[in-house]
Scaffold this active site. Structure first.
Site, PDB file in Angstrom:
ATOM      1  N   CYS A   1     -10.522  20.915  38.146  1.00 28.95           N
ATOM      2  CA  CYS A   1     -10.442  20.754  39.607  1.00 28.95           C
ATOM      3  C   CYS A   1     -11.798  20.522  40.258  1.00 28.95           C
ATOM      4  O   CYS A   1     -11.925  19.702  41.162  1.00 28.95           O
ATOM      5  CB  CYS A   1      -9.744  21.958  40.233  1.00 28.95           C
ATOM      6  SG  CYS A   1     -10.560  23.529  39.920  1.00 28.95           S
TER       7      CYS A   1
ATOM      8  N   CYS B   1      -9.084  30.606  35.980  1.00 31.54           N
ATOM      9  CA  CYS B   1      -8.718  30.450  37.392  1.00 31.54           C
ATOM     10  C   CYS B   1      -7.382  31.137  37.681  1.00 31.54           C
ATOM     11  O   CYS B   1      -7.227  31.818  38.696  1.00 31.54           O
ATOM     12  CB  CYS B   1      -8.645  28.968  37.752  1.00 31.54           C
ATOM     13  SG  CYS B   1      -8.209  28.683  39.481  1.00 31.54           S
TER      14      CYS B   1
END
EC number: 2.8.1.13
Length: 371
Positions: free
Chosen positions: A200, A104
């Site tokens: 997340c 990410c």
């Protein structure tokens, strides 16, 4: 307020948490031209039908209004799915344990987000990461954050010079307690918000349940290395090397741990004892090797390494190979090295870069952690 900073535009990645809130607050106080951007990376609705991203964006709006900066929400769901989530699923299919945070940072926060920020005229992007950047000659060094417990350079190991030249990490020189204190003194809406943990896109949900929505689970046998069947596993993707919990093996003596996976036969191998010899290795082969500086590297590097987040550094010798991979030899045996995770190299406080653990070795033989 410094006048020269007002000509420098900094776009802050704001998550709705205390760290990114304080990052924006500090930069605004220092006189920069600050814009807040909320990255929407995942279509996230909890079991009550509430989109947690909406709640987080509400917090971004509150904080941005408090400190007096413009804010936007930008949707990166497609990029995130293509670059991070697809990789995440592919790694689990291969029996490995991925690190989506590393991917990410490499593909979203410091690539797609950085490109978007530059389209807004940004000179820099800033995030709430606990890490530091320092200009040394023509290059930018990536340094550990001062707060040892929060240092996030492990997750930033794939960043390049081009990316590092464009970033600011205002929290890198602070302890977490200081950050909370600044938020409280400034009266920021997120001052008492608890830190988010875990991956997340999974959030507070059950990991097994989440993964089974995307990958079909195939239960199979749980065996010792000698072939004794001890029970059933729920699906190889749910287990990682060195794992103790969730095996469901009772009895006397020491606990049981995962020591390997056979993907072809769909067998999970387990052995008894935290210090079982199979859990220890003396070297690994890493792929996707990336360095944070452009300086010419010697073929052999003496440094330290981390094999998982918050682990104590281990002395290693890194042999860079012609095919772009690296052999990493440990000064002392290391327990539960996990294929798919990041290996990250350090010279003191400088994060040199890292790669992805591919295979794990002991006494010149490859261990069948994932076979």
């Amino acid at each position: 307020m410094s006048t020269n900073n007002s000509d420098i535009r900094v776009v802050v990645g704001m998550s709705g948490g205390v760290d990114s809130s304080v990052t924006a607050h500090i930069l605004k106080e220092q006189g920069y031209d600050v814009i807040g951007i909320f990255m929407k990376n995942w279509d996230d609705t909890d079991e009550f039908g509430v989109c947690t991203a909406t709640e987080d964006y509400d917090d971004v709006i509150r904080v941005a209004n408090q400190i007096g900066i413009p804010y936007y929400a930008v949707n990166f769901e497609k990029e995130y799915w293509d670059k991070v989530f697809t990789y995440f699923l592919d790694e689990y299919k291969l029996g490995r344990t991925p690190n989506p945070d590393v991917m990410c940072n490499k593909e979203i926060k410091f690539k797609a987000f950085l490109e978007h920020a530059e389209s807004l005229g940004a000179d820099y992007v800033a995030t709430g990461h606990y890490a530091q950047v320092k200009k040394v000659g023509d290059e930018i060094e990536l340094l550990r954050g001062v707060d040892n417990n929060k240092d996030q350079t492990y997750f930033l190991n794939q960043l390049s010079q081009d990316q590092l030249k464009k970033v600011m990490f205002p929290l890198g020189g602070m302890e977490k307690t200081e950050v909370r204190e600044i938020a409280k003194k400034a009266g920021l809406a997120t001052a008492n918000k608890k830190d988010s943990t875990g991956i997340c896109f999974i959030g507070e949900r059950n990991f097994k349940q989440f993964l089974s929505e995307y990958l079909p689970a195939q239960p199979g046998e749980m065996r010792t290395l000698n072939g004794e069947v001890l029970g059933k596993h729920d699906g190889l993707m749910y287990y990682t090397i060195g794992q103790r919990h969730g095996l469901g093996i009772g009895g006397d003596g020491e606990p049981w741990f995962v020591v390997g996976k056979d993907l072809k036969e769909n067998v999970l191998f387990v052995e008894q004892g935290f210090h079982h010899e199979t859990l220890y290795s003396d070297s690994l082969i890493a792929t996707d090797i990336s360095f944070t500086t452009n300086a010419e590297k010697p073929k052999t590097i003496e440094c330290t390494a981390k094999f998982r987040y918050r682990q104590t550094d281990t002395k290693v010798t890194v042999h860079l190979r012609e095919d772009g991979t690296a052999e990493v030899v440990f000064a002392d045996p290391v327990r539960a090295i996990t294929p798919g995770q990041a290996v990250v190299f350090y010279d003191g406080d400088i994060c040199l870069g890292g790669g992805t653990i591919d295979t794990v070795w002991k006494n010149g033989a490859k261990l069948d952690y994932v076979g």
